[in-house]
Design a protein around this motif. Structure first.
Motif, mmCIF file in Angstrom:
data_model
loop_
_atom_site.group_PDB
_atom_site.id
_atom_site.type_symbol
_atom_site.label_atom_id
_atom_site.label_comp_id
_atom_site.label_asym_id
_atom_site.label_seq_id
_atom_site.Cartn_x
_atom_site.Cartn_y
_atom_site.Cartn_z
ATOM 1 N N THR A 243 1.325 -1.008 0.063
ATOM 2 C CA THR A 243 0.171 -0.072 0.493
ATOM 3 C C THR A 243 0.733 1.450 -0.262
ATOM 4 O O THR A 243 0.637 2.240 -0.320
ATOM 5 N N LEU A 244 1.577 1.338 0.577
ATOM 6 C CA LEU A 244 3.429 2.145 0.134
ATOM 7 C C LEU A 244 4.160 2.523 -0.632
ATOM 8 O O LEU A 244 3.986 3.407 -1.065
ATOM 9 N N ALA A 245 4.205 1.170 -1.080
ATOM 10 C CA ALA A 245 4.569 1.617 -2.433
ATOM 11 C C ALA A 245 4.426 1.584 -3.456
ATOM 12 O O ALA A 245 5.186 2.306 -4.493
ATOM 13 N N LEU A 246 3.629 0.766 -3.815
ATOM 14 C CA LEU A 246 2.733 0.249 -4.803
ATOM 15 C C LEU A 246 1.596 1.396 -5.582
ATOM 16 O O LEU A 246 2.034 2.127 -6.700
ATOM 17 N N PRO A 247 0.908 3.139 -4.621
ATOM 18 C CA PRO A 247 0.966 4.427 -5.240
ATOM 19 C C PRO A 247 1.902 5.286 -5.588
ATOM 20 O O PRO A 247 1.931 5.935 -7.051
ATOM 21 N N LEU A 248 2.958 5.065 -4.848
ATOM 22 C CA LEU A 248 4.029 6.281 -4.817
ATOM 23 C C LEU A 248 4.651 5.680 -6.332
ATOM 24 O O LEU A 248 5.581 6.662 -7.304
ATOM 25 N N TRP A 249 4.933 4.169 -6.605
ATOM 26 C CA TRP A 249 5.574 3.572 -8.107
ATOM 27 C C TRP A 249 5.090 4.695 -9.077
ATOM 28 O O TRP A 249 5.630 4.668 -10.349
#
Length: 222
Positions: A102-108
């Protein structure tokens, strides 16, 4: 404990999953900081925030105020949950792929959308490293594309795996306490304390690695 991995299961005996509350319980203490006299803890945290801002500013460039605040907030929430998981009977939410993805995917995804819309030529140039022979260019494009696609997965798995590994080791050693003799028991206590210190260091290092890698990924699309 039904099995070794039950401590990493966010479900509880009730119909509501209460273990995830530990992720947001820190928000309760935030408003209090606005009304209290600044303490040594607040001075320390401001120093850490300033050091992180200078570090991220170096990676992001001159227009980095808003972006650095995002990554400092990311570092804060991860290090808070990592340390909270070191306390007994508190679920470590950062050891679950649900939170880390949830933290990594939206940023990427946001980095990719911004990069391909605004800097298409720059993004295409990243697929072929400088000095690559023409024969190897098709292979390098495939390799760079795959490495780019797996970035959110590697960010999420790295954080979750490091949190699970140390906690599992502590759990395994703790379960052997009732089975060993009293002569070896002090060695077990010293080992557990040393592992706890190591886990505290890992909690900070993994939060910093997650934030820095996210910063590097964002700097590549500008």
């Amino acid at each position: 404990m039904t099995n070794l991995f039950s401590s990493f299961d966010p479900s509880t005996s009730t119909s509501i999953s209460l273990n995830w509350i530990s992720t947001t319980v820190g928000i309760i203490a935030v408003p209090v900081l606005y009304w209290l006299v600044p303490s040594r803890f607040m001075a320390l945290w401001k120093t850490i925030t300033f050091v992180l801002h200078k570090e991220f500013k170096t990676l992001l460039g001159p227009f980095s105020l808003g972006s650095s605040l995002i990554f400092i907030s990311l570092f804060t929430i991860i290090v808070y949950n990592n340390f909270l998981g070191l306390f007994p009977y508190i679920f470590t939410s950062t050891s679950h792929l649900t939170l880390t993805l949830t933290l990594a995917l939206p940023l990427w995804v946001s980095f990719m959308i911004f990069g391909w819309i605004n800097n298409t030529t720059h993004m295409l140039a990243h697929l072929v490293p400088q000095g690559t022979p023409p024969v190897l260019m098709p292979f390098m494009v495939c390799i760079e594309t795959i490495s780019n696609l797996i970035r959110p997965g590697t960010l999420a798995v790295r954080l979750a795996a490091n949190m699970i590994a140390g906690h599992l080791l502590l759990t395994l050693l703790g379960n052997t306490g009732s089975l060993i003799s009293t002569k070896i028991f002090p060695i077990l206590i010293i080992t557990q304390i040393a592992l706890l210190v190591l886990e505290s260091a890992v909690a900070i290092i993994q939060s910093y690695v997650f934030a820095v890698l996210s910063t590097l990924y964002s700097s590549e699309v500008t």
